[in-house]
Design an enzyme around this catalytic site. Sequence first.
Site, mmCIF file in Angstrom:
data_model
loop_
_atom_site.group_PDB
_atom_site.id
_atom_site.type_symbol
_atom_site.label_atom_id
_atom_site.label_comp_id
_atom_site.label_asym_id
_atom_site.label_seq_id
_atom_site.Cartn_x
_atom_site.Cartn_y
_atom_site.Cartn_z
ATOM 1 N N HIS A 203 -16.151 10.648 7.629
ATOM 2 C CA HIS A 203 -14.923 10.627 8.441
ATOM 3 C C HIS A 203 -14.042 11.861 8.294
ATOM 4 C CE1 HIS A 203 -13.153 9.370 4.599
ATOM 5 N NE2 HIS A 203 -12.002 9.765 5.094
HETATM 6 C C1 UD1 Z 1 -6.942 9.166 7.143
HETATM 7 C C2 UD1 Z 1 -6.455 10.192 6.135
HETATM 8 C C3 UD1 Z 1 -7.586 10.607 5.233
HETATM 9 C C4 UD1 Z 1 -8.269 9.397 4.614
HETATM 10 C C5 UD1 Z 1 -8.652 8.385 5.679
HETATM 11 C C6 UD1 Z 1 -9.184 7.137 5.049
HETATM 12 C C7 UD1 Z 1 -4.691 11.700 6.943
HETATM 13 C C8 UD1 Z 1 -4.381 13.052 7.456
HETATM 14 N N1 UD1 Z 1 -5.991 11.403 6.813
HETATM 15 O O1 UD1 Z 1 -7.906 9.795 7.958
HETATM 16 O O2 UD1 Z 1 -7.086 11.429 4.194
HETATM 17 O O3 UD1 Z 1 -9.420 9.827 3.930
HETATM 18 O O4 UD1 Z 1 -7.495 8.063 6.464
HETATM 19 O O5 UD1 Z 1 -9.941 6.387 5.917
HETATM 20 O O6 UD1 Z 1 -3.793 10.931 6.671
HETATM 21 N N2 UD1 Z 1 -8.468 4.872 14.193
HETATM 22 C C9 UD1 Z 1 -8.703 3.671 14.806
HETATM 23 N N3 UD1 Z 1 -8.270 2.540 14.161
HETATM 24 C C10 UD1 Z 1 -7.605 2.555 12.989
HETATM 25 C C11 UD1 Z 1 -7.359 3.805 12.383
HETATM 26 C C12 UD1 Z 1 -7.797 4.956 13.001
HETATM 27 O O7 UD1 Z 1 -9.306 3.610 15.867
HETATM 28 O O8 UD1 Z 1 -7.238 1.476 12.470
HETATM 29 C C13 UD1 Z 1 -8.986 6.119 14.852
HETATM 30 C C14 UD1 Z 1 -8.028 6.702 15.870
HETATM 31 O O9 UD1 Z 1 -8.771 7.234 16.907
HETATM 32 C C15 UD1 Z 1 -7.391 7.840 15.080
HETATM 33 C C16 UD1 Z 1 -8.513 8.283 14.163
HETATM 34 O O10 UD1 Z 1 -9.222 7.100 13.842
HETATM 35 O O11 UD1 Z 1 -6.926 8.871 15.903
HETATM 36 C C17 UD1 Z 1 -8.046 8.968 12.895
HETATM 37 O O12 UD1 Z 1 -7.139 8.137 12.162
HETATM 38 P P1 UD1 Z 1 -6.075 8.814 11.158
HETATM 39 O O13 UD1 Z 1 -5.366 7.753 10.423
HETATM 40 O O14 UD1 Z 1 -5.258 9.825 11.884
HETATM 41 O O15 UD1 Z 1 -6.966 9.647 10.194
HETATM 42 P P2 UD1 Z 1 -8.266 9.228 9.376
HETATM 43 O O16 UD1 Z 1 -9.395 10.049 9.879
HETATM 44 O O17 UD1 Z 1 -8.405 7.754 9.364
HETATM 45 N N1 UDP Z 2 -14.539 1.339 2.282
HETATM 46 C C1 UDP Z 2 -14.637 0.026 2.728
HETATM 47 N N2 UDP Z 2 -15.338 -0.224 3.887
HETATM 48 C C2 UDP Z 2 -15.927 0.765 4.606
HETATM 49 C C3 UDP Z 2 -15.819 2.108 4.135
HETATM 50 C C4 UDP Z 2 -15.110 2.349 2.981
HETATM 51 O O1 UDP Z 2 -14.130 -0.887 2.076
HETATM 52 O O2 UDP Z 2 -16.532 0.467 5.639
HETATM 53 C C5 UDP Z 2 -13.786 1.611 1.047
HETATM 54 C C6 UDP Z 2 -14.550 2.359 -0.004
HETATM 55 O O3 UDP Z 2 -15.321 1.474 -0.786
HETATM 56 C C7 UDP Z 2 -13.435 3.049 -0.780
HETATM 57 C C8 UDP Z 2 -12.420 3.344 0.285
HETATM 58 O O4 UDP Z 2 -12.701 2.467 1.377
HETATM 59 O O5 UDP Z 2 -12.863 2.171 -1.727
HETATM 60 C C9 UDP Z 2 -12.537 4.764 0.712
HETATM 61 O O6 UDP Z 2 -11.822 4.967 1.869
HETATM 62 P P1 UDP Z 2 -12.153 6.141 2.887
HETATM 63 O O7 UDP Z 2 -13.548 6.608 2.723
HETATM 64 O O8 UDP Z 2 -11.724 5.650 4.217
HETATM 65 O O9 UDP Z 2 -11.093 7.264 2.467
HETATM 66 P P2 UDP Z 2 -11.021 8.388 1.322
HETATM 67 O O10 UDP Z 2 -11.311 7.751 0.014
HETATM 68 O O11 UDP Z 2 -12.002 9.450 1.684
HETATM 69 O O12 UDP Z 2 -9.638 8.891 1.439
#
Ligand code: UD1
Ligand code: UDP
Length: 356
Positions: A203
């Site tokens: 992601h």
């Molecule tokens: C965010 C964090 C990242 C973290 C990740 C965990 C920032 C800059 N990034 O990234 O550090 O590793 O969360 O998962 O804060 N979306 C949905 N449904 C949701 C959430 C997101 O559809 O419930 C989609 C939307 O299209 C959105 C995109 O995911 O634009 C990105 O979501 P966003 O929260 O901006 O960043 P992440 O990539 O999730």
């Molecule tokens: N995770 C989860 N379900 C998923 C993918 C990830 O529960 O489908 C959990 C994973 O085990 C870890 C956390 O989410 O505890 C990590 O989150 P993510 O990879 O979204 O973000 P990051 O750690 O890179 O910020």
Amino acid sequence: MKIVSIVGARPQFIKAAPVSTALRKQHHELLLHTGQHYDDNMSKVFFEELGIPRPDINLEVGSDSHARQTAAIMIGIEAFLEQEQPDVVLVYGDTNSTLAGAVAAAKLHITIAHVEAGLRSFNRTMPEEINRIVADKVADILFCPTETAVRNLANEGIVNGIYNIGDVMFDAALRFAPIAEQNSQILKRLSLEPKSYLLLTLHRAENTDSVQNLGSIVEAMVQSKYPIIFPAHPRTVKLLTQFQLYEKLIGAKNMTLIEPVSFLDMIMLEKNAQKIVTDSGGVQKEAYFYQVPCITLREETEWVETVSDGWNCLVGANVEKIRSAIDNFLPSNPQQGHYGDGNASEKLVDVLNDLF
Ligand code: UD1
Ligand code: UDP
């Protein structure tokens, strides 16, 4: 003591689970959910399954550009903090919710505690690196998960208010693993034999937002001879579709793309994977905790101990390196136990008790 804890994204719910449990034994905690993540399988499922208290407020900011999302979160947090006047604001990790919480609290002169302080990738093109640097700079109490994190802060001249308590994600990994073994049906549901598949998560912006990197990762995965289980982040599904890579990926015989899974299901998928391929920070560590070889789709990592102990290798988005690691990477070195003793949450509360 009155504490406002700020969460908004999936990994923050998991970190908050053990910390909230420990905090609420002695203190009045209010939970603010920014709404950065909002799909049921990115948010609600964690609260229900992990017994995280229901948020006292959900700002429901949703998705937007970095500036607009961060600004909306700051506006909501400021109003809540002015109303509640807590003694401490707790922020987790490195997301936009972390940045917004830290900056809003700093301007209101409220004591800020940053959980997972001192992590650095030394790559400022990552949004998370900017968020961490700012949060650490304005925080009063810096809860570091490792000695490396303490050193990183010292190198930036930050030497006061630092506590190496270990990693709260290690607490969560240890505490929820037996519950996952008992309750999760995911292996049965997907008809998976232990150690017969690779687990993929993906992601990071640097991979998903680049057609070249995303294309290379898809290429390497569909060429692999192993079955792959891929709980796909919604961001990734969106960009796979936009770059016309989605059909290629799901059309591959070895690929099982599924919706994001709950934490208990994720633990079982991780523990039983032959190898984990990921660009997630949390998943790299969980691979290490559960002693599963990890192949990281990045050029650098904040969790350097997983690499120096030999359990994680960095391959970027390079097709050949990914393929070679899938076939050949087999760590066996003993682990040095860099992430504490599984009681980071209780140590965090002890530090707050000593300070207030
Ligand atoms: C965010 C964090 C990242 C973290 C990740 C965990 C920032 C800059 N990034 O990234 O550090 O590793 O969360 O998962 O804060 N979306 C949905 N449904 C949701 C959430 C997101 O559809 O419930 C989609 C939307 O299209 C959105 C995109 O995911 O634009 C990105 O979501 P966003 O929260 O901006 O960043 P992440 O990539 O999730
Ligand atoms: N995770 C989860 N379900 C998923 C993918 C990830 O529960 O489908 C959990 C994973 O085990 C870890 C956390 O989410 O505890 C990590 O989150 P993510 O990879 O979204 O973000 P990051 O750690 O890179 O910020």
